[in-house]
Design a protein around this motif. Sequence first.
Motif, PDB file in Angstrom:
ATOM      1  N   VAL A 124       0.868  -1.177   0.000  1.00 38.49           N
ATOM      2  CA  VAL A 124       0.000   0.000   0.000  1.00 38.49           C
ATOM      3  C   VAL A 124       0.904   1.226   0.000  1.00 38.49           C
ATOM      4  CG1 VAL A 124      -1.817   1.267   1.188  1.00 38.49           C
ATOM      5  CG2 VAL A 124      -1.796  -1.231   1.272  1.00 38.49           C
ATOM      6  N   LEU A 125       0.748   2.058  -1.023  1.00 35.71           N
ATOM      7  CA  LEU A 125       1.545   3.276  -1.150  1.00 35.71           C
ATOM      8  C   LEU A 125       0.633   4.486  -1.002  1.00 35.71           C
ATOM      9  CD1 LEU A 125       2.676   1.508  -4.109  1.00 35.71           C
ATOM     10  CD2 LEU A 125       4.517   2.749  -3.043  1.00 35.71           C
ATOM     11  N   GLU A 126       1.143   5.546  -0.380  1.00 37.91           N
ATOM     12  CA  GLU A 126       0.387   6.788  -0.305  1.00 37.91           C
ATOM     13  C   GLU A 126       1.125   7.855  -1.094  1.00 37.91           C
ATOM     14  OE1 GLU A 126      -1.614   9.959   2.830  1.00 37.91           O
ATOM     15  OE2 GLU A 126      -0.295   8.393   3.599  1.00 37.91           O
ATOM     16  N   HIS A 127       0.407   8.483  -2.001  1.00 38.15           N
ATOM     17  CA  HIS A 127       0.922   9.609  -2.783  1.00 38.15           C
ATOM     18  C   HIS A 127       0.182  10.858  -2.320  1.00 38.15           C
ATOM     19  CE1 HIS A 127       2.908   6.809  -5.571  1.00 38.15           C
ATOM     20  NE2 HIS A 127       1.794   6.096  -5.523  1.00 38.15           N
ATOM     21  N   ASP A 128       0.570  12.002  -2.835  1.00 39.67           N
ATOM     22  CA  ASP A 128      -0.102  13.248  -2.464  1.00 39.67           C
ATOM     23  C   ASP A 128      -1.571  13.241  -2.874  1.00 39.67           C
ATOM     24  OD1 ASP A 128       2.196  14.255  -1.341  1.00 39.67           O
ATOM     25  OD2 ASP A 128       2.798  15.326  -3.160  1.00 39.67           O
ATOM     26  N   ASP A 129      -1.869  12.636  -4.035  1.00 44.85           N
ATOM     27  CA  ASP A 129      -3.217  12.708  -4.584  1.00 44.85           C
ATOM     28  C   ASP A 129      -3.987  11.395  -4.571  1.00 44.85           C
ATOM     29  OD1 ASP A 129      -1.531  11.532  -6.414  1.00 44.85           O
ATOM     30  OD2 ASP A 129      -2.500  12.440  -8.156  1.00 44.85           O
ATOM     31  N   LYS A 130      -3.337  10.300  -4.148  1.00 40.93           N
ATOM     32  CA  LYS A 130      -4.034   9.008  -4.185  1.00 40.93           C
ATOM     33  C   LYS A 130      -3.339   7.988  -3.296  1.00 40.93           C
ATOM     34  CE  LYS A 130      -1.427   7.174  -8.094  1.00 40.93           C
ATOM     35  NZ  LYS A 130      -1.493   6.540  -9.394  1.00 40.93           N
ATOM     36  N   TYR A 131      -4.057   6.884  -3.065  1.00 37.72           N
ATOM     37  CA  TYR A 131      -3.499   5.687  -2.459  1.00 37.72           C
ATOM     38  C   TYR A 131      -3.385   4.653  -3.569  1.00 37.72           C
ATOM     39  CZ  TYR A 131      -4.954   7.851   1.914  1.00 37.72           C
ATOM     40  OH  TYR A 131      -5.131   8.728   2.949  1.00 37.72           O
ATOM     41  N   GLU A 132      -2.346   3.858  -3.522  1.00 34.55           N
ATOM     42  CA  GLU A 132      -2.142   2.831  -4.539  1.00 34.55           C
ATOM     43  C   GLU A 132      -1.910   1.504  -3.836  1.00 34.55           C
ATOM     44  OE1 GLU A 132       0.813   2.046  -8.342  1.00 34.55           O
ATOM     45  OE2 GLU A 132       0.930   3.922  -7.231  1.00 34.55           O
TER      46      GLU A 132
END
Length: 142
Positions: A37-45
């Motif tokens: 599970v990755l967190e970006h500024d605009d979304k979770y992946e």
Amino acid sequence: MTLARRNSETWLPDIFNDFFDTNWMARTNATAPAINVLEHDDKYELELAAPGLTKDDFKVSLDHDGNLSINMEKKQEENGEKKHGHYLRREFSYSQYQQIMTLPEDADREHIDAKVENGVLTVNIPKIVKKPQEAHKLIEVK
């Protein structure tokens, strides 16, 4: 006197393989795929290991509580051909798997998408874009 020499790189793993490859010890959770599970500024992946699986093997949905539900089912089809021989060890057995994940509050549940590519299921969960509130607001005097 002749000295017997063992190759130190191969004898130790064989002992462990002989011990652990028996039915004495059950394998725990052998069919559960790995998840990142990755967190970006605009979304979770979310990335789920899915080697050999296609998009038809997955069902990604939101349950009645708004949680993300990932169902995977690999249907093994017998094609009637008989193989000559038998398996000594068989680990190809992704049969059925389900994972339910609670989404964070800022997840945009309306725009979630998923794709399978190169043996990985990727689920993109956009974040709700909140407009920054103005710290000071000028009020017009009438």
